[in-house]
Write a protein that holds these residues in place. Structure first.
Motif, PDB file in Angstrom:
ATOM      1  N   PRO A 105      12.897   0.379 -12.743  1.00 41.01           N
ATOM      2  CA  PRO A 105      12.231   0.810 -14.293  1.00 41.01           C
ATOM      3  C   PRO A 105      11.000   2.618 -13.657  1.00 41.01           C
ATOM      4  O   PRO A 105      10.154   1.527 -13.686  1.00 41.01           O
ATOM      5  CB  PRO A 105      11.446  -0.285 -14.796  1.00 41.01           C
ATOM      6  CG  PRO A 105      12.083  -1.588 -14.325  1.00 41.01           C
ATOM      7  CD  PRO A 105      12.052  -1.108 -12.780  1.00 41.01           C
ATOM      8  N   PRO A 106      11.314   3.042 -15.015  1.00 44.43           N
ATOM      9  CA  PRO A 106      10.556   4.463 -14.548  1.00 44.43           C
ATOM     10  C   PRO A 106       9.751   4.327 -15.356  1.00 44.43           C
ATOM     11  O   PRO A 106       8.344   4.739 -14.497  1.00 44.43           O
ATOM     12  CB  PRO A 106      11.588   4.697 -15.370  1.00 44.43           C
ATOM     13  CG  PRO A 106      12.509   4.555 -15.948  1.00 44.43           C
ATOM     14  CD  PRO A 106      13.013   3.315 -15.746  1.00 44.43           C
ATOM     15  N   GLU A 107       9.180   3.131 -16.038  1.00 46.61           N
ATOM     16  CA  GLU A 107       7.930   3.005 -16.434  1.00 46.61           C
ATOM     17  C   GLU A 107       7.137   2.662 -16.151  1.00 46.61           C
ATOM     18  O   GLU A 107       5.279   2.592 -16.172  1.00 46.61           O
ATOM     19  CB  GLU A 107       7.929   2.351 -18.472  1.00 46.61           C
ATOM     20  CG  GLU A 107       8.765   0.631 -18.116  1.00 46.61           C
ATOM     21  CD  GLU A 107       9.855   0.896 -18.286  1.00 46.61           C
ATOM     22  OE1 GLU A 107      10.456  -0.436 -18.254  1.00 46.61           O
ATOM     23  OE2 GLU A 107      11.111   1.292 -17.965  1.00 46.61           O
ATOM     24  N   GLU A 108       7.270   1.760 -14.557  1.00 46.81           N
ATOM     25  CA  GLU A 108       6.479   1.215 -13.538  1.00 46.81           C
ATOM     26  C   GLU A 108       6.154   2.582 -12.635  1.00 46.81           C
ATOM     27  O   GLU A 108       5.626   1.603 -11.082  1.00 46.81           O
ATOM     28  CB  GLU A 108       7.837  -0.228 -13.012  1.00 46.81           C
ATOM     29  CG  GLU A 108       7.596  -0.748 -14.336  1.00 46.81           C
ATOM     30  CD  GLU A 108       8.441  -2.345 -13.892  1.00 46.81           C
ATOM     31  OE1 GLU A 108       8.252  -2.420 -12.270  1.00 46.81           O
ATOM     32  OE2 GLU A 108       8.493  -2.929 -14.631  1.00 46.81           O
ATOM     33  N   LEU A 109       6.700   3.683 -12.741  1.00 49.37           N
ATOM     34  CA  LEU A 109       6.571   4.622 -11.380  1.00 49.37           C
ATOM     35  C   LEU A 109       4.896   4.134 -11.254  1.00 49.37           C
ATOM     36  O   LEU A 109       5.041   4.769 -10.086  1.00 49.37           O
ATOM     37  CB  LEU A 109       7.082   5.376 -11.438  1.00 49.37           C
ATOM     38  CG  LEU A 109       8.974   5.895 -11.503  1.00 49.37           C
ATOM     39  CD1 LEU A 109       9.338   6.411 -11.554  1.00 49.37           C
ATOM     40  CD2 LEU A 109       9.366   5.152  -9.931  1.00 49.37           C
ATOM     41  N   SER A 110       4.272   4.178 -11.789  1.00 47.24           N
ATOM     42  CA  SER A 110       3.032   4.558 -11.888  1.00 47.24           C
ATOM     43  C   SER A 110       2.151   3.490 -11.155  1.00 47.24           C
ATOM     44  O   SER A 110       1.503   4.174 -10.069  1.00 47.24           O
ATOM     45  CB  SER A 110       2.823   4.773 -13.420  1.00 47.24           C
ATOM     46  OG  SER A 110       1.481   4.803 -12.799  1.00 47.24           O
ATOM     47  N   LYS A 111       2.420   2.505 -11.883  1.00 41.35           N
ATOM     48  CA  LYS A 111       1.944   1.650 -10.920  1.00 41.35           C
ATOM     49  C   LYS A 111       1.969   1.503  -9.645  1.00 41.35           C
ATOM     50  O   LYS A 111       1.945   1.342  -8.370  1.00 41.35           O
ATOM     51  CB  LYS A 111       2.090  -0.012 -11.766  1.00 41.35           C
ATOM     52  CG  LYS A 111       1.592  -1.507 -11.133  1.00 41.35           C
ATOM     53  CD  LYS A 111       1.995  -2.140 -11.803  1.00 41.35           C
ATOM     54  CE  LYS A 111       1.774  -3.571 -10.913  1.00 41.35           C
ATOM     55  NZ  LYS A 111       2.273  -4.723 -11.649  1.00 41.35           N
ATOM     56  N   HIS A 112       3.719   1.769  -9.490  1.00 39.86           N
ATOM     57  CA  HIS A 112       4.556   1.697  -7.601  1.00 39.86           C
ATOM     58  C   HIS A 112       3.901   2.947  -7.209  1.00 39.86           C
ATOM     59  O   HIS A 112       3.524   3.074  -5.884  1.00 39.86           O
ATOM     60  CB  HIS A 112       5.507   2.044  -8.572  1.00 39.86           C
ATOM     61  CG  HIS A 112       6.297   1.947  -6.925  1.00 39.86           C
ATOM     62  ND1 HIS A 112       6.862   0.791  -6.383  1.00 39.86           N
ATOM     63  CD2 HIS A 112       7.655   2.859  -6.207  1.00 39.86           C
ATOM     64  CE1 HIS A 112       7.613   1.245  -4.902  1.00 39.86           C
ATOM     65  NE2 HIS A 112       7.913   2.737  -5.178  1.00 39.86           N
ATOM     66  N   PHE A 113       3.825   4.130  -7.607  1.00 38.67           N
ATOM     67  CA  PHE A 113       3.155   5.232  -7.165  1.00 38.67           C
ATOM     68  C   PHE A 113       1.676   4.863  -6.266  1.00 38.67           C
ATOM     69  O   PHE A 113       1.396   5.156  -4.615  1.00 38.67           O
ATOM     70  CB  PHE A 113       2.206   6.165  -8.135  1.00 38.67           C
ATOM     71  CG  PHE A 113       1.903   7.448  -7.451  1.00 38.67           C
ATOM     72  CD1 PHE A 113       2.793   8.057  -6.691  1.00 38.67           C
ATOM     73  CD2 PHE A 113       0.428   7.291  -6.685  1.00 38.67           C
ATOM     74  CE1 PHE A 113       1.888   9.060  -5.920  1.00 38.67           C
ATOM     75  CE2 PHE A 113      -0.715   8.441  -6.203  1.00 38.67           C
ATOM     76  CZ  PHE A 113       0.379   8.840  -6.590  1.00 38.67           C
ATOM     77  N   GLU A 114       0.338   4.128  -6.568  1.00 35.79           N
ATOM     78  CA  GLU A 114      -0.962   3.623  -6.392  1.00 35.79           C
ATOM     79  C   GLU A 114      -0.141   2.545  -5.001  1.00 35.79           C
ATOM     80  O   GLU A 114      -1.582   2.624  -4.522  1.00 35.79           O
ATOM     81  CB  GLU A 114      -1.384   3.053  -7.258  1.00 35.79           C
ATOM     82  CG  GLU A 114      -1.680   3.684  -8.295  1.00 35.79           C
ATOM     83  CD  GLU A 114      -2.890   4.664  -8.117  1.00 35.79           C
ATOM     84  OE1 GLU A 114      -3.366   4.688  -7.286  1.00 35.79           O
ATOM     85  OE2 GLU A 114      -2.749   5.843  -9.122  1.00 35.79           O
ATOM     86  N   GLU A 115       0.750   1.519  -5.361  1.00 35.29           N
ATOM     87  CA  GLU A 115       0.596   0.875  -4.081  1.00 35.29           C
ATOM     88  C   GLU A 115       1.851   1.383  -3.412  1.00 35.29           C
ATOM     89  O   GLU A 115       0.919   1.118  -2.296  1.00 35.29           O
ATOM     90  CB  GLU A 115       2.136  -0.667  -4.666  1.00 35.29           C
ATOM     91  CG  GLU A 115       1.544  -1.232  -5.310  1.00 35.29           C
ATOM     92  CD  GLU A 115       2.550  -1.904  -6.391  1.00 35.29           C
ATOM     93  OE1 GLU A 115       2.446  -2.701  -7.386  1.00 35.29           O
ATOM     94  OE2 GLU A 115       3.779  -1.848  -6.768  1.00 35.29           O
ATOM     95  N   VAL A 116       2.368   2.211  -3.055  1.00 34.42           N
ATOM     96  CA  VAL A 116       2.657   3.250  -2.007  1.00 34.42           C
ATOM     97  C   VAL A 116       1.464   3.901  -1.015  1.00 34.42           C
ATOM     98  O   VAL A 116       1.635   4.063  -0.080  1.00 34.42           O
ATOM     99  CB  VAL A 116       4.202   4.107  -2.384  1.00 34.42           C
ATOM    100  CG1 VAL A 116       4.850   4.547  -0.957  1.00 34.42           C
ATOM    101  CG2 VAL A 116       4.864   3.297  -3.022  1.00 34.42           C
ATOM    102  N   LEU A 117       0.501   4.717  -2.540  1.00 40.93           N
ATOM    103  CA  LEU A 117      -0.476   5.316  -1.885  1.00 40.93           C
ATOM    104  C   LEU A 117      -1.305   4.238  -1.082  1.00 40.93           C
ATOM    105  O   LEU A 117      -1.781   4.856   0.316  1.00 40.93           O
ATOM    106  CB  LEU A 117      -1.156   5.888  -3.397  1.00 40.93           C
ATOM    107  CG  LEU A 117      -2.072   6.769  -2.568  1.00 40.93           C
ATOM    108  CD1 LEU A 117      -2.130   7.549  -1.761  1.00 40.93           C
ATOM    109  CD2 LEU A 117      -3.035   7.499  -4.167  1.00 40.93           C
ATOM    110  N   ASN A 118      -1.674   3.469  -1.468  1.00 42.53           N
ATOM    111  CA  ASN A 118      -2.615   2.293  -0.745  1.00 42.53           C
ATOM    112  C   ASN A 118      -1.901   1.811   0.496  1.00 42.53           C
ATOM    113  O   ASN A 118      -2.813   1.645   1.524  1.00 42.53           O
ATOM    114  CB  ASN A 118      -2.701   1.224  -2.012  1.00 42.53           C
ATOM    115  CG  ASN A 118      -3.738   1.475  -2.682  1.00 42.53           C
ATOM    116  OD1 ASN A 118      -4.635   2.534  -2.277  1.00 42.53           O
ATOM    117  ND2 ASN A 118      -3.582   0.736  -3.399  1.00 42.53           N
TER     118      ASN A 118
END
Length: 205
Positions: free
Chosen positions: A176-189
């Protein structure tokens, strides 16, 4: 004896509009590696390149499709968030090879403030690579971290669900696109943890 017209045929890549040799010359005489940022129809590619008379040598590189293969990235393959992550990965790989400073090479792309090429620049900077730049050309943190996409998606989901489904039809197949911000941080970490041998403290420019 008559002679034909005297002219010099331009280099092939100049004739094809693929290379600005005047710009390339200025980058090469800096004697620093170049951070070459290129976009295709689907992906982002970032390469750290050193000049060699026999042909440029790629010291380190990252391709946006690696993000999904190696770090389970479920976002878009060529937007600002992806450009940042791809360059961040390339920057860490460059640091492993001893590269500390580069100059940005955007080729024939038009330099637009806050664009994907400058999101890539921000990724290199945050990976600890020094790059001459002006801060006002960088995208803001919210755009880099997919925050603007997530907020817009959440607003559409609540107020115009039909348009939300049409607009994000392909993204909804992955996340879901509204979860992209959280997902971005997970991938960055996740990227950071895979380079635990590199100290990232105090490296942000």
């Amino acid at each position: 004896m008559k002679e034909g017209p005297r002219y010099k045929l331009a280099l092939k890549r100049r004739r094809q509009g693929k290379t600005d040799y005047h710009l390339r010359y200025k980058l090469v005489i800096s004697q620093k590696p170049r951070a070459v940022v290129r976009k295709t129809n689907k992906y982002i590619l970032v390469q750290i390149v050193e000049f060699d008379a026999k042909g440029d040598k790629v010291i380190a590189a990252a391709h946006s499709k690696e993000l999904s293969k190696l770090y389970n990235w479920k976002g878009y393959s060529k937007n600002i968030c992806t450009a940042y992550l791809t360059a961040y990965l390339a920057g860490l790989r460059a640091r492993q090879k001893g590269i500390k400073e580069v100059v940005l090479d955007i080729g024939l792309q038009t330099p637009v403030k806050g664009s994907r090429v400058f999101a890539s620049l921000k990724g290199l900077l945050d990976a600890g690579i020094k790059v001459p730049h002006s801060d006002d050309i960088l995208p803001d943190e919210e755009r880099i971290k997919c925050g603007s996409i997530s907020k817009w998606a959440q607003d559409l989901k609540e107020n115009d669900p039909e348009f939300y489904k049409r607009q994000f039809s392909k993204q909804l197949e992955r996340l879901p696109p509204e979860e992209l911000s959280k997902h971005f941080e997970e991938v960055l970490n996740s990227i950071k943890s895979s380079f635990s041998n590199i100290s990232l403290e105090g490296d942000r420019q």
